[in-house]
Design a protein around this motif. Structure first.
Motif, PDB file in Angstrom:
ATOM      1  N   ALA A 288       0.840  -1.187   0.000  1.00 10.72           N
ATOM      2  CA  ALA A 288       0.000   0.000   0.000  1.00 10.72           C
ATOM      3  C   ALA A 288       0.882   1.245   0.000  1.00 10.72           C
ATOM      4  N   PHE A 289       0.273   2.375  -0.320  1.00 13.47           N
ATOM      5  CA  PHE A 289       0.961   3.663  -0.322  1.00 13.47           C
ATOM      6  C   PHE A 289       1.338   3.999   1.114  1.00 13.47           C
ATOM      7  N   ASP A 290       2.643   4.185   1.382  1.00 12.19           N
ATOM      8  CA  ASP A 290       3.096   4.354   2.757  1.00 12.19           C
ATOM      9  C   ASP A 290       3.802   5.695   2.949  1.00 12.19           C
ATOM     10  N   GLU A 291       4.429   5.834   4.106  1.00  7.94           N
ATOM     11  CA  GLU A 291       5.072   7.091   4.484  1.00  7.94           C
ATOM     12  C   GLU A 291       6.195   7.474   3.534  1.00  7.94           C
ATOM     13  N   ASP A 292       7.039   6.516   3.164  1.00 11.36           N
ATOM     14  CA  ASP A 292       8.150   6.812   2.259  1.00 11.36           C
ATOM     15  C   ASP A 292       7.648   7.243   0.888  1.00 11.36           C
ATOM     16  N   ASP A 293       6.616   6.589   0.407  1.00 14.05           N
ATOM     17  CA  ASP A 293       6.055   6.972  -0.892  1.00 14.05           C
ATOM     18  C   ASP A 293       5.500   8.391  -0.854  1.00 14.05           C
ATOM     19  N   TYR A 294       4.844   8.719   0.235  1.00 16.87           N
ATOM     20  CA  TYR A 294       4.292  10.071   0.338  1.00 16.87           C
ATOM     21  C   TYR A 294       5.400  11.124   0.347  1.00 16.87           C
ATOM     22  N   ASN A 295       6.491  10.846   1.020  1.00 16.85           N
ATOM     23  CA  ASN A 295       7.596  11.801   1.064  1.00 16.85           C
ATOM     24  C   ASN A 295       8.197  12.023  -0.321  1.00 16.85           C
ATOM     25  N   VAL A 296       8.271  10.970  -1.125  1.00 13.45           N
ATOM     26  CA  VAL A 296       8.777  11.113  -2.494  1.00 13.45           C
ATOM     27  C   VAL A 296       7.857  12.021  -3.305  1.00 13.45           C
ATOM     28  N   VAL A 297       6.565  11.778  -3.202  1.00 10.71           N
ATOM     29  CA  VAL A 297       5.601  12.595  -3.944  1.00 10.71           C
ATOM     30  C   VAL A 297       5.611  14.033  -3.438  1.00 10.71           C
ATOM     31  N   ALA A 298       5.659  14.216  -2.131  1.00 13.63           N
ATOM     32  CA  ALA A 298       5.648  15.563  -1.560  1.00 13.63           C
ATOM     33  C   ALA A 298       6.896  16.345  -1.953  1.00 13.63           C
ATOM     34  N   ASP A 299       8.055  15.685  -1.981  1.00 18.07           N
ATOM     35  CA  ASP A 299       9.276  16.373  -2.383  1.00 18.07           C
ATOM     36  C   ASP A 299       9.193  16.855  -3.830  1.00 18.07           C
ATOM     37  N   LEU A 300       8.614  16.058  -4.700  1.00 13.85           N
ATOM     38  CA  LEU A 300       8.450  16.491  -6.081  1.00 13.85           C
ATOM     39  C   LEU A 300       7.437  17.637  -6.188  1.00 13.85           C
ATOM     40  N   ALA A 301       6.381  17.575  -5.385  1.00 12.76           N
ATOM     41  CA  ALA A 301       5.351  18.626  -5.450  1.00 12.76           C
ATOM     42  C   ALA A 301       5.898  19.971  -4.998  1.00 12.76           C
ATOM     43  N   THR A 302       6.842  19.962  -4.072  1.00  6.70           N
ATOM     44  CA  THR A 302       7.392  21.236  -3.598  1.00  6.70           C
ATOM     45  C   THR A 302       8.169  21.972  -4.684  1.00  6.70           C
ATOM     46  N   ARG A 303       8.562  21.289  -5.739  1.00  6.92           N
ATOM     47  CA  ARG A 303       9.285  21.951  -6.819  1.00  6.92           C
ATOM     48  C   ARG A 303       8.367  22.818  -7.686  1.00  6.92           C
ATOM     49  N   TYR A 304       7.096  22.450  -7.764  1.00  8.69           N
ATOM     50  CA  TYR A 304       6.233  23.072  -8.770  1.00  8.69           C
ATOM     51  C   TYR A 304       4.968  23.707  -8.212  1.00  8.69           C
ATOM     52  N   TYR A 305       4.635  23.503  -6.934  1.00  6.83           N
ATOM     53  CA  TYR A 305       3.351  23.965  -6.408  1.00  6.83           C
ATOM     54  C   TYR A 305       3.556  24.818  -5.167  1.00  6.83           C
ATOM     55  N   SER A 306       2.643  25.787  -4.993  1.00  8.89           N
ATOM     56  CA  SER A 306       2.685  26.669  -3.826  1.00  8.89           C
ATOM     57  C   SER A 306       1.900  26.096  -2.655  1.00  8.89           C
ATOM     58  N   ILE A 307       0.799  25.410  -2.954  1.00 10.23           N
ATOM     59  CA  ILE A 307      -0.041  24.816  -1.903  1.00 10.23           C
ATOM     60  C   ILE A 307      -0.323  23.370  -2.282  1.00 10.23           C
ATOM     61  N   VAL A 308      -0.118  22.468  -1.321  1.00  8.40           N
ATOM     62  CA  VAL A 308      -0.401  21.047  -1.516  1.00  8.40           C
ATOM     63  C   VAL A 308      -1.485  20.650  -0.526  1.00  8.40           C
ATOM     64  N   LEU A 309      -2.632  20.208  -1.043  1.00  6.84           N
ATOM     65  CA  LEU A 309      -3.708  19.659  -0.226  1.00  6.84           C
ATOM     66  C   LEU A 309      -3.569  18.137  -0.212  1.00  6.84           C
ATOM     67  N   THR A 310      -3.706  17.546   0.956  1.00  6.00           N
ATOM     68  CA  THR A 310      -3.577  16.097   1.074  1.00  6.00           C
ATOM     69  C   THR A 310      -4.886  15.520   1.583  1.00  6.00           C
ATOM     70  N   ASP A 311      -5.512  14.732   0.742  1.00  3.28           N
ATOM     71  CA  ASP A 311      -6.732  14.025   1.133  1.00  3.28           C
ATOM     72  C   ASP A 311      -6.312  12.739   1.831  1.00  3.28           C
ATOM     73  N   CYS A 312      -6.289  12.797   3.157  1.00  5.16           N
ATOM     74  CA  CYS A 312      -5.837  11.649   3.933  1.00  5.16           C
ATOM     75  C   CYS A 312      -6.913  10.564   3.957  1.00  5.16           C
ATOM     76  N   GLY A 313      -6.483   9.366   4.209  1.00  7.41           N
ATOM     77  CA  GLY A 313      -7.434   8.281   4.296  1.00  7.41           C
ATOM     78  C   GLY A 313      -8.262   8.356   5.565  1.00  7.41           C
ATOM     79  N   THR A 314      -9.272   7.496   5.637  1.00  7.77           N
ATOM     80  CA  THR A 314     -10.123   7.450   6.819  1.00  7.77           C
ATOM     81  C   THR A 314      -9.313   6.949   8.016  1.00  7.77           C
ATOM     82  N   GLY A 315      -9.451   7.655   9.139  1.00  6.81           N
ATOM     83  CA  GLY A 315      -8.675   7.315  10.323  1.00  6.81           C
ATOM     84  C   GLY A 315      -7.452   8.210  10.431  1.00  6.81           C
TER      85      GLY A 315
END
Length: 439
Positions: A288-315
């Protein structure tokens, strides 16, 4: 008979009449020429006092502190009134082409000022590009007015042919003020805003989409919403899909993404320019999509976006939650209008405080979804008052048929009150984000 001496004129003869009207005898050799003499007083020569010395200010820079003052200082300026009428006058435009400068010698250093030159006159020295300013190049048309917005102000402006301009209506002014708040500039990196809930079915994904659309519609920079649900999220289904790529593809291709063009092929973009990155959709994935995967995606998003919204899972205890909260600048807690939904949302705040995120709780926004079942049976103002004792603000999300369908959301087709609620939520979220990183 009167005789004349050699060299004596008729006017010197005392026997001749001095009256001009007396005439001259035809037998005379020369006519009578009357003479008039006027005694004028001698011309007064003005002596310039020592304290009225003329000072030339055309080409000399004078330090006021270096000029001794003996009282009132009088500067004499010579004005040639016949300059414009003289046939030999060379206009400034002609001087520019001949290489002469107006009011300054040719060897004077260029000081990036146009005070000494007339309009349209070329400088003796090459001008830098910084001199091409909007104030210099654009024509300032006096009397031009902006057409007011709003039904009645615009109608009154039209029927009066522009003579009556009451300005924008109160509704339009409020809309523009809210847009200005949403469009607050940021410095120093990307802002992260996770959207949390402990119970499914309260509209967390819908609130994420509404918030992202309101932000992207009012701001000029890039906004992205990431579906970080470890299982199966539905955020990408709220917009028209333009790609089948998911967060898993971003993690796999992270090393080959060299610019925004590469990253943009992995997201879907709606009419408001909101980019959405879908979650994993393959049920056969063993990981499943885990903490390390999210950090990879977030690091890439910081290059191109000013605001990142994260739709977290239930719980709030799944593997992605810790990485999400570590990056969070603010959080949005989604609550339904029933008793149990409100209680679970309040317990979410308690969990955050117990785990060291008390600052996020005090800066949090609660989105109260009034479209859930049981909303009509409870006192919403009591739920609001409870959350206001713990968080910064509460925003009601009204019922909208387009949202209830659970399909693609067209922001412009939503009810006006729904768009207003989304814009209010966006303005409050932006208000809580730091303008500068570390502020």
């Amino acid at each position: 008979m009167t005789t004349r001496k050699a060299g004596q004129s008729l006017s010197d003869d005392p026997s001749l009449p001095t009256d001009p009207e007396a005439g001259v005898d035809d037998e005379r050799d020369e006519p009578v020429r009357p003479r008039v003499s006027v005694d004028l007083p001698p011309a007064q020569i003005h002596t310039v006092p020592e304290d009225e010395a003329a000072v030339s200010i055309d080409n000399v820079r004078v330090d006021p502190l270096s000029v001794p003052s003996t009282g009132e200082i009088i500067t004499s300026v010579a004005i040639d009134a016949a300059m414009g009428d003289s046939p030999s006058y060379d206009p400034p435009a002609r001087q520019a082409h001949t290489g002469a400068s107006f009011g300054a010698p040719a060897d004077t250093a260029y000081d990036q000022s146009r005070r000494g030159r007339m309009r349209g006159e070329a400088s003796a020295r090459p001008e830098p590009a910084t001199m091409l300013t909007a104030d210099r190049l654009l024509e300032n048309k006096r009397g031009s007015r902006v057409v007011p917005e709003g039904r009645w102000p615009k109608l009154l402006y039209t029927v009066s042919f522009g003579a009556i301009n009451r300005g924008d209506s109160a509704k339009v002014r409020a809309y523009k003020e809210l847009t200005t708040k949403i469009d607050k500039p940021f410095e120093g990196g990307t802002r992260f805003v996770p959207i949390l809930t402990r119970k499914g079915g309260v509209g967390k994904t819908t609130v994420t989409a509404l918030l992202g659309m309101a932000l992207a519609d009012a701001r000029e920079d890039r906004i992205i919403a990431i579906d970080a649900n470890p299982d199966r999220g539905t955020l990408a289904e709220r917009v028209s899909k333009q790609t089948r790529s998911t967060v898993r593809d971003v993690v796999t291709k992270a090393s080959s993404i060299q610019g925004f063009t590469d990253f943009s092929t992995l997201v879907s973009r709606d009419e408001t320019r909101l980019d959405i990155l879908a979650s994993d959709t393959d049920p056969l994935l063993s990981e499943a999509f885990d903490e390390d995967d999210y950090n990879v995606v977030a690091d890439l998003a910081t290059r191109y976006y000013s605001i990142v919204l994260t739709d977290c899972g239930t719980g709030i205890v799944h593997s992605v939650m810790r990485a999400t909260l570590q990056r969070a600048d603010s959080v949005v807690i989604v609550s339904g209008g029933s008793v149990d939904e409100a209680r679970l949302a309040s317990e979410t705040l308690t969990w955050l405080e117990a785990n060291g995120y008390g600052d996020l709780v005090r800066n949090a926004i609660v989105a109260l979804n009034t479209a859930t079942q049981g909303t009509n049976l409870v006192k919403l103002e009591e739920i609001e008052s409870h959350f206001l004792s713990r968080v910064r603000e509460v925003v009601r999300i009204p019922y909208d048929p387009l949202l209830a369908a659970g399909s693609v959301i067209s922001f412009k087709d939503l009810k006006q009150y729904t768009r207003d609620a989304a814009r209010l939520l966006a303005s409050l979220v932006v208000e809580g984000l730091p303008s500068r990183r570390g502020a």
